[in-house]
Design a protein around this motif. Structure first.
Motif, mmCIF file in Angstrom:
data_model
loop_
_atom_site.group_PDB
_atom_site.id
_atom_site.type_symbol
_atom_site.label_atom_id
_atom_site.label_comp_id
_atom_site.label_asym_id
_atom_site.label_seq_id
_atom_site.Cartn_x
_atom_site.Cartn_y
_atom_site.Cartn_z
ATOM 1 N N PRO A 1 0.803 -1.236 0.000
ATOM 2 C CA PRO A 1 0.000 0.000 0.000
ATOM 3 C C PRO A 1 0.828 1.274 0.000
ATOM 4 N N GLU A 2 2.078 1.195 0.474
ATOM 5 C CA GLU A 2 2.927 2.393 0.519
ATOM 6 C C GLU A 2 3.212 2.963 -0.871
ATOM 7 N N THR A 3 3.075 2.131 -1.920
ATOM 8 C CA THR A 3 3.392 2.567 -3.272
ATOM 9 C C THR A 3 2.205 3.235 -3.969
ATOM 10 N N THR A 4 1.053 3.285 -3.318
ATOM 11 C CA THR A 4 -0.146 3.816 -3.958
ATOM 12 C C THR A 4 -0.160 5.337 -3.938
ATOM 13 N N ARG A 5 -0.913 5.929 -4.860
ATOM 14 C CA ARG A 5 -1.047 7.378 -4.903
ATOM 15 C C ARG A 5 -1.731 7.896 -3.639
ATOM 16 N N MET A 6 -2.645 7.113 -3.084
ATOM 17 C CA MET A 6 -3.324 7.554 -1.866
ATOM 18 C C MET A 6 -2.346 7.648 -0.696
ATOM 19 N N ALA A 7 -1.444 6.677 -0.582
ATOM 20 C CA ALA A 7 -0.435 6.735 0.479
ATOM 21 C C ALA A 7 0.491 7.929 0.271
ATOM 22 N N GLU A 8 0.847 8.202 -0.991
ATOM 23 C CA GLU A 8 1.675 9.368 -1.303
ATOM 24 C C GLU A 8 0.953 10.660 -0.904
ATOM 25 N N PHE A 9 -0.346 10.708 -1.201
ATOM 26 C CA PHE A 9 -1.152 11.876 -0.838
ATOM 27 C C PHE A 9 -1.167 12.062 0.683
ATOM 28 N N MET A 10 -1.313 10.972 1.431
ATOM 29 C CA MET A 10 -1.361 11.053 2.890
ATOM 30 C C MET A 10 -0.025 11.526 3.452
ATOM 31 N N ARG A 11 1.063 11.073 2.873
ATOM 32 C CA ARG A 11 2.371 11.528 3.340
ATOM 33 C C ARG A 11 2.514 13.042 3.146
ATOM 34 N N GLY A 12 2.041 13.526 2.002
ATOM 35 C CA GLY A 12 2.112 14.960 1.749
ATOM 36 C C GLY A 12 1.272 15.768 2.723
ATOM 37 N N VAL A 13 0.082 15.260 3.047
ATOM 38 C CA VAL A 13 -0.790 15.938 4.011
ATOM 39 C C VAL A 13 -0.126 15.975 5.384
ATOM 40 N N ASN A 14 0.443 14.850 5.791
ATOM 41 C CA ASN A 14 1.125 14.800 7.087
ATOM 42 C C ASN A 14 2.249 15.825 7.168
ATOM 43 N N GLN A 15 3.031 15.893 6.102
ATOM 44 C CA GLN A 15 4.173 16.806 6.093
ATOM 45 C C GLN A 15 3.718 18.267 6.113
ATOM 46 N N LYS A 16 2.723 18.594 5.319
ATOM 47 C CA LYS A 16 2.290 19.987 5.198
ATOM 48 C C LYS A 16 1.583 20.488 6.452
ATOM 49 N N TYR A 17 0.773 19.614 7.072
ATOM 50 C CA TYR A 17 -0.059 20.061 8.191
ATOM 51 C C TYR A 17 0.444 19.569 9.553
ATOM 52 N N GLY A 18 1.594 18.911 9.571
ATOM 53 C CA GLY A 18 2.140 18.425 10.832
ATOM 54 C C GLY A 18 1.270 17.377 11.494
ATOM 55 N N LEU A 19 0.679 16.497 10.676
ATOM 56 C CA LEU A 19 -0.233 15.470 11.188
ATOM 57 C C LEU A 19 0.475 14.121 11.259
ATOM 58 N N LYS A 20 -0.200 13.160 11.885
ATOM 59 C CA LYS A 20 0.325 11.802 11.988
ATOM 60 C C LYS A 20 -0.740 10.802 11.547
ATOM 61 N N LEU A 21 -1.325 11.067 10.384
ATOM 62 C CA LEU A 21 -2.328 10.152 9.837
ATOM 63 C C LEU A 21 -1.642 8.844 9.448
ATOM 64 N N LYS A 22 -2.188 7.731 9.905
ATOM 65 C CA LYS A 22 -1.539 6.444 9.661
ATOM 66 C C LYS A 22 -2.392 5.459 8.859
ATOM 67 N N SER A 23 -3.691 5.624 8.882
ATOM 68 C CA SER A 23 -4.584 4.660 8.244
ATOM 69 C C SER A 23 -5.573 5.381 7.344
ATOM 70 N N TYR A 24 -6.308 4.593 6.558
ATOM 71 C CA TYR A 24 -7.334 5.224 5.730
ATOM 72 C C TYR A 24 -8.376 5.916 6.596
ATOM 73 N N ASP A 25 -8.746 5.300 7.692
ATOM 74 C CA ASP A 25 -9.745 5.903 8.567
ATOM 75 C C ASP A 25 -9.268 7.257 9.081
ATOM 76 N N ASP A 26 -7.973 7.367 9.412
ATOM 77 C CA ASP A 26 -7.406 8.659 9.835
ATOM 78 C C ASP A 26 -7.555 9.700 8.717
ATOM 79 N N LEU A 27 -7.190 9.285 7.498
ATOM 80 C CA LEU A 27 -7.251 10.207 6.362
ATOM 81 C C LEU A 27 -8.690 10.621 6.077
ATOM 82 N N TYR A 28 -9.600 9.659 6.141
ATOM 83 C CA TYR A 28 -11.007 9.961 5.881
ATOM 84 C C TYR A 28 -11.543 10.966 6.901
#
Length: 691
Positions: A29-56
């Motif tokens: 799953p780390e290679t998916t575009r969604m995982a890439e998107f979540m990493r970018g959100v974490n970096q930009k907003y200082g978050l620690k989203l780890k799962s789809y439920d967190d991202l949702y």
């Protein structure tokens, strides 16, 4: 985020109490575009989203930030950037203006996908028919759209004019649609298998300026001239300025001579393009506000005139890009085939895959010709399809026939498949099991739900969570959906309720088209979605969110909910039982509730369409009742089980439950022309009078 994306625990089946088997999980799953998107959100907003439920959860609690990030990540081309994503605390109705201040063009975003390196000589469209296929490159598609747009402009088409297509699923339909969108005209499509009355019920309301038609339709090995239908449609459209004929079937069908066109004339497509004069100009795309109308789609119209639902350019674009790039993990070079007609919202969803750099495969023909049940699997093999979409009904037919295309004696190579998508009706748990036994076990089986109303999805596929039998994987990012009780109170996960959305989303319709006044269109809009639960979008589906997995189980339409003794359940639960245990004997079924004025309670009535040579006798009735009682409950057992000869359906194959329910309850109804086989309703009227 690293390797923190968890694989969710196996869930528990509500009906049986047994642990559900995980059918699929992404191997990396780390290679998916969604995982890439979540990493970018974490970096930009200082978050620690780890799962789809967190991202949702973040996506529905920070609506403005989320949709702004989707805009940047998926690549929206705009002449002018937005000043604000969405006003804070905006209501669902009146619809808020997402991305206010921006200027963009939908067609430009599909023809020139942003942030992607695409070889202009690579395939953009692959046209497939019952007899073969051909490829259209990106350069060819762009050129054809440019020429068609110049011709439309030369015939006086301007922003907000309506352009209609009475067309099959082929490249010419896409060219005409993109040409209209490039100008800022509003496109509407109706499939040529639709009856004349149903076509006019739709098009007379919106008064198109130009109508594109096919000269003929090829289906199941036969060519059917469109002349009679086209002649009658033209006679009903008094304000038409031009008609344009595509020679879809060589040497057949409609001839220009003798056809009367409102205030203009009938052209062959070649004449229409030549009439524009100089075709050498550069591509031109009108830069329009984000809420500018793009499409008009239609409600089912099964019990009255269809409602004309107007969808916006930016809302449609960003929602589809989110779904294709994040939820479906589509990459440039992928190939998507969705078996659909031009009327169905899935056609519009398919076409938008161009904006992800995906080649779209347009199949126009029977799914069972010329190679019977292997026709579409062979197409998947030969064209190296990566994403295949179809209806739940199609997959259930293959399941009942026990078609295993990869096994002896067929031995098809379907290794290109990354995903199968299913919609139109709930996908039965047994069909999930069938797909993973008949197709590559590595693919993501995405049962999805949404609709014409939102031209997209509420329940989506997802590369970060597993697939469980009978469940849609997840609620779509940015879609704040829930299940409500009849009193308007959210019900806990694990309980059944009405599907609602509680926060604004960009693909909400702009309005309902009304020739009388904008206010009338807005009133129709409000009545359609905000009457049941004021301030909350009521979608009209019955749903359950599973406790452990957070997956969605679709239970049928809200207006068809069964309520014997006050217990509410959906017809899909009954259909799943029949498919699982009685396939081969029962071909199809329709299950509705009956409560007349003299009745003190609702009776559940189950009609069975039997397979050839099978009979609906007392033994079968007892067997069905026993299985339903065992696997569901005594309250689910129908009060009446009887045989019918036909099931009424819409053009998209959806069962017309509400019309049957109204007939059985003694109501006088006007059945819309979109019921494909409405002549069979007379049998149900006669049944109701004698039972």
């Amino acid at each position: 985020m690293g390797s923190n994306i968890p694989q969710m625990a196996n869930g528990t089946n509500k009906a049986t109490g047994k642990e559900k088997r995980k059918l699929w999980a992404h191997p990396d799953p780390e290679t998916t575009r969604m995982a890439e998107f979540m990493r970018g959100v974490n970096q930009k907003y200082g978050l620690k989203l780890k799962s789809y439920d967190d991202l949702y959860r973040w996506s529905i609690n920070a609506i403005g930030s989320f949709w702004g990030e989707v805009w940047e990540f998926t690549g929206i081309t705009a002449e002018k950037h937005y000043s604000e994503v969405v006003p804070k605390a905006a209501p669902l109705f009146p619809r808020p203006d997402f991305f206010a201040g921006s200027r963009l063009n939908f067609a430009e975003n599909l023809l020139y996908p942003a942030k992607l390196k695409i070889d202009e000589n690579s395939p953009a469209i692959i046209e497939a028919t019952e007899t073969g296929s051909s490829t259209i490159s990106w350069a060819q598609l762009r050129s054809r759209v440019q020429k068609c747009a110049l011709a439309l402009r030369s015939h006086g088409v301007v922003e907000l004019d309506r352009v209609a297509g009475f067309l099959g699923n082929h490249a010419n339909a896409v060219v005409a649609m993109l040409a209209a969108a490039s100008i800022g005209a509003v496109w509407t499509g109706v499939s040529p298998d639709t009856g004349v009355t149903a076509v006019l019920e739709r098009l007379v309301q919106i008064q198109p300026k130009v109508l594109f038609v096919d000269n003929a339709v090829v289906y199941n090995g036969k060519t059917h001239s469109s002349h009679q239908k086209v002649e009658e449609i033209l006679a009903g459209l008094k304000g038409l300025k031009a008609g344009v004929i595509f020679e879809t079937a060589k040497g057949h069908g409609v001839k220009v001579e003798g056809l009367q066109v409102g205030e203009g004339k009938m052209w062959t497509y070649e004449e229409f393009v030549r009439s524009a004069g100089d075709l050498s100009g550069p591509p031109s795309f009108a830069q329009l506000p984000p809420s500018h109308p793009l499409y008009i789609l239609y409600s089912s119209g099964t019990t009255g005139a269809p409602k004309c639902i107007v969808h916006s350019a930016a809302g449609t674009l960003i929602q589809h890009k989110k779904e294709h790039i994040l939820h479906c993990d589509i990459r440039p070079g992928d190939r998507m085939l969705y078996f659909t007609t031009t009327t169905w919202m899935m056609w519009h969803w398919l076409i938008s895959a161009l904006s992800a750099g995906c080649a779209i495969v347009l199949y126009d023909g029977s799914p069972f010709h010329p190679h019977g049940d292997l026709s579409l699997p062979l197409l998947i093999q030969d064209l190296k399809i990566t994403h295949f979409g179809t209806s739940a009904k199609y997959l259930s037919i293959l399941e009942q026939k026990r078609i295993f295309p990869m096994q002896e004696p067929h031995n098809l190579d379907l290794s290109s498949l990354k995903a199968i998508y299913s919609t139109g009706s709930p996908l039965a748990p047994s069909t999930f099991e069938y797909v993973y036994s008949a197709y590559p076990s590595s693919l993501n089986l995405g049962s999805i739900t949404g609709g014409t109303d939102i031209i997209s999805l509420f329940g989506s596929p997802c590369p970060l969570v597993p697939v469980y039998p009978g469940e849609i994987q997840c609620s779509g990012l940015g879609m704040a959906i829930a299940a409500y009780s009849p009193s308007g109170v959210p019900v806990p996960d694990g309980e059944d309720g009405d599907l609602v959305c509680t926060a604004p989303f960009p693909c909400q319709p702009v309005t309902f088209f009304s020739s009388s006044s904008p206010a009338a269109g807005q009133q129709k809009y409000r009545d359609a979605y905000f009457e049941t639960f004021p301030g909350v979008w009521h979608h009209g589906d019955f749903v359950r969110f599973e406790k452990e997995t957070k997956g969605l189980v679709m239970l049928g339409r809200s207006d068809g909910i069964l309520k014997p003794s006050g217990v509410r359940f959906g017809s899909a639960e009954i259909y799943n039982i029949l498919l699982k245990h009685f396939g081969g004997r029962v071909a199809d079924a329709i299950c509705v509730g009956r409560r007349r004025e003299m009745d003190t309670d609702e009776t559940v009535v189950l009609f069975l369409k039997m397979e050839e040579g099978m009979v609906c006798d007392e033994g079968l009735r007892k067997e069905i009742s026993g299985v339903i009682r065992k696997e569901l409950s005594a309250r689910h057992v129908p009060g009446v089980i009887d045989e019918c000869f036909e099931i009424p359906v819409t053009g998209n194959g959806k069962k017309v439950e509400i019309a049957i329910k109204q007939i059985l309850c003694g109501m006088n109804i006007k059945v819309g022309a979109s019921v494909m086989n409405k002549e069979c309703l007379e049998w149900y009227r006669e049944w109701a009078e004698t039972h």
